[in-house]
Scaffold this motif. Sequence first.
Motif, mmCIF file in Angstrom:
data_model
loop_
_atom_site.group_PDB
_atom_site.id
_atom_site.type_symbol
_atom_site.label_atom_id
_atom_site.label_comp_id
_atom_site.label_asym_id
_atom_site.label_seq_id
_atom_site.Cartn_x
_atom_site.Cartn_y
_atom_site.Cartn_z
ATOM 1 N N CYS A 267 0.820 -1.216 0.000
ATOM 2 C CA CYS A 267 0.000 0.000 0.000
ATOM 3 C C CYS A 267 0.852 1.263 0.000
ATOM 4 N N LEU A 268 2.113 1.156 0.433
ATOM 5 C CA LEU A 268 3.000 2.320 0.443
ATOM 6 C C LEU A 268 3.468 2.686 -0.962
ATOM 7 N N ASP A 269 3.373 1.728 -1.889
ATOM 8 C CA ASP A 269 3.780 1.945 -3.277
ATOM 9 C C ASP A 269 5.244 2.383 -3.364
ATOM 10 N N MET A 270 6.091 1.718 -2.572
ATOM 11 C CA MET A 270 7.525 2.017 -2.581
ATOM 12 C C MET A 270 8.365 0.787 -2.901
ATOM 13 N N GLY A 271 7.706 -0.323 -3.207
ATOM 14 C CA GLY A 271 8.422 -1.544 -3.526
ATOM 15 C C GLY A 271 8.995 -2.271 -2.326
ATOM 16 N N LEU A 272 8.613 -1.861 -1.130
ATOM 17 C CA LEU A 272 9.193 -2.468 0.078
ATOM 18 C C LEU A 272 8.690 -3.886 0.314
ATOM 19 N N GLU A 273 7.553 -4.233 -0.285
ATOM 20 C CA GLU A 273 7.026 -5.590 -0.097
ATOM 21 C C GLU A 273 7.946 -6.637 -0.711
ATOM 22 N N ASP A 274 8.804 -6.213 -1.627
ATOM 23 C CA ASP A 274 9.762 -7.137 -2.246
ATOM 24 C C ASP A 274 11.132 -7.095 -1.573
ATOM 25 N N ARG A 275 11.224 -6.334 -0.465
ATOM 26 C CA ARG A 275 12.509 -6.190 0.230
ATOM 27 C C ARG A 275 12.379 -6.529 1.715
ATOM 28 N N MET A 276 11.426 -7.371 2.049
ATOM 29 C CA MET A 276 11.119 -7.633 3.452
ATOM 30 C C MET A 276 12.272 -8.260 4.222
ATOM 31 N N LYS A 277 13.180 -8.936 3.520
ATOM 32 C CA LYS A 277 14.309 -9.592 4.183
ATOM 33 C C LYS A 277 15.546 -8.689 4.262
ATOM 34 N N GLN A 278 15.428 -7.456 3.778
ATOM 35 C CA GLN A 278 16.566 -6.530 3.801
ATOM 36 C C GLN A 278 16.580 -5.715 5.092
ATOM 37 N N PRO A 279 17.769 -5.377 5.596
ATOM 38 C CA PRO A 279 17.847 -4.529 6.795
ATOM 39 C C PRO A 279 17.249 -3.147 6.530
ATOM 40 N N VAL A 280 16.583 -2.616 7.515
ATOM 41 C CA VAL A 280 15.952 -1.304 7.383
ATOM 42 C C VAL A 280 16.991 -0.204 7.166
ATOM 43 N N GLY A 281 18.214 -0.427 7.657
ATOM 44 C CA GLY A 281 19.268 0.566 7.502
ATOM 45 C C GLY A 281 19.625 0.859 6.056
ATOM 46 N N LEU A 282 19.208 0.005 5.123
ATOM 47 C CA LEU A 282 19.489 0.219 3.704
ATOM 48 C C LEU A 282 18.456 1.126 3.037
ATOM 49 N N LEU A 283 17.376 1.453 3.752
ATOM 50 C CA LEU A 283 16.309 2.267 3.173
ATOM 51 C C LEU A 283 16.657 3.753 3.248
ATOM 52 N N SER A 284 16.021 4.529 2.377
ATOM 53 C CA SER A 284 16.170 5.986 2.432
ATOM 54 C C SER A 284 15.386 6.528 3.622
ATOM 55 N N VAL B 17 4.686 11.038 2.033
ATOM 56 C CA VAL B 17 4.433 10.556 3.403
ATOM 57 C C VAL B 17 3.210 11.255 3.990
ATOM 58 N N LEU B 18 3.044 12.545 3.670
ATOM 59 C CA LEU B 18 1.882 13.288 4.165
ATOM 60 C C LEU B 18 0.592 12.744 3.565
ATOM 61 N N LYS B 19 0.646 12.374 2.296
ATOM 62 C CA LYS B 19 -0.520 11.780 1.649
ATOM 63 C C LYS B 19 -0.886 10.449 2.311
ATOM 64 N N LEU B 20 0.132 9.644 2.611
ATOM 65 C CA LEU B 20 -0.105 8.377 3.311
ATOM 66 C C LEU B 20 -0.712 8.623 4.689
ATOM 67 N N THR B 21 -0.220 9.668 5.345
ATOM 68 C CA THR B 21 -0.739 10.018 6.665
ATOM 69 C C THR B 21 -2.220 10.352 6.596
ATOM 70 N N ARG B 22 -2.576 11.217 5.661
ATOM 71 C CA ARG B 22 -3.989 11.583 5.476
ATOM 72 C C ARG B 22 -4.845 10.339 5.250
ATOM 73 N N GLN B 23 -4.363 9.471 4.366
ATOM 74 C CA GLN B 23 -5.122 8.284 3.977
ATOM 75 C C GLN B 23 -5.331 7.350 5.163
ATOM 76 N N ILE B 24 -4.251 7.049 5.888
ATOM 77 C CA ILE B 24 -4.345 6.107 7.008
ATOM 78 C C ILE B 24 -5.215 6.660 8.125
ATOM 79 N N VAL B 25 -5.019 7.938 8.469
ATOM 80 C CA VAL B 25 -5.802 8.552 9.551
ATOM 81 C C VAL B 25 -7.286 8.573 9.191
ATOM 82 N N ALA B 26 -7.590 8.903 7.929
ATOM 83 C CA ALA B 26 -8.993 8.969 7.505
ATOM 84 C C ALA B 26 -9.643 7.585 7.472
ATOM 85 N N GLU B 27 -8.925 6.604 6.909
ATOM 86 C CA GLU B 27 -9.496 5.254 6.780
ATOM 87 C C GLU B 27 -9.720 4.602 8.137
#
Length: 270
Positions: free
Chosen positions: A135-152, A189-199
Motif C-alpha cells: 500500500c506504500l507503493d515504494m516496492g518495500l514488499e519485495d525487500r522484506m528480508k533486507q535490513p531497514v538501515g538500507l532504506l532511504s 508521506v503526508l498523503k499516506l498520513t492523510r489516507q491512514i488517519v482517515a481510513e
Amino acid sequence: MLVLDHISKTFNPGTVNEKSALRDVSLSLEDGDFATIVGSNGAGKSTMFNAITGAFYVDQGSVILDGEDITFEKEYVRSKVIGHLFQDPLKGTAPHMTIEENMALAYLRASTANHAYFSRISASDKKKFREQLACLDMGLEDRMKQPVGLLSGGQRQALTLLMATMVTPKILLLDEHTAALDPATAEKVLKLTRQIVAERKITCLMVTHNMHQALELGNRTLMMHAGHIVFDVQGEQRNKMTVEDLLEQFSLHAGSDLDNDRILLSKDEN
C-alpha cells in the motif's frame, strides 16, 4: 479520546537550569479529531507529546486516554495504544533488523495477547505485512528480508508510519514527521498520513511548521507559546481563516509575534 487536565512540567526545578516547559495545559480531543499544532521552538509541543507518551510524569494535572487515567502509567504500557513518529526518520526503526522483523516487533508491541512472542509470527501475519507494505507503493514488499538501515529516510519514515498504525492506536502523535524529508518524499508521506488517519478514523495530533498544513489538514488547529495553548480553533471559524489570520491570532493571544523562521517562511509556500 484524550483529556489533558491542567498539566504542568518543570525540568531541573530549583536550579539555574530550571525550565517551565508546560504551564497548566488543558486539552480535550474527541474520538476521530485530527488537530495540527504550530508554535515557536521551545513552545512545549514535543514536551506535551512526551507527557502523553509517558517519557516523564507530569508535575501536576492528569492525562486521560479513552476514559482511563494514564498519568502514572509506564511508557512501555502506553506504547501499546499510542503511535508516535519523530522528525528524525532514524528514530522509529531498528536499522540492523529486517523490514519484516521491524514490522513483527511493532505488531507484537501492540498485541493484546497474553503470550505474544516473536517466534509466533505466522505465515498469515507475514502475508498481511506484505499487503500493508504494498500500500506504500515504494516496492518495500519485495525487500522484506533486507535490513531497514538500507532504506532511504523517506522509506523509513513511511515504514515507521505503517508500524505505528498497523494495530490501530487510540491516538497518533506526529512530531514534524515530514520536516527532515525532501519536498517530494514529504508530500508522499503526508498523503499516506492523510489516507491512514482517515481510513482508520484515528485520533491524531500533528506538529507542523507549515502554516498552510496547519489550516488545511484535519479539523482543528492549536497554537502553543511558552508552555501554553494560546489559541484553539475549529469548525466554521477555522474554515474561514487565512495564514495571515492565524498569525494575527497568535500575536493577539500570545502577546508577541511568532518568531520561528521556518514557520514564517512557510506562509508564502503554495
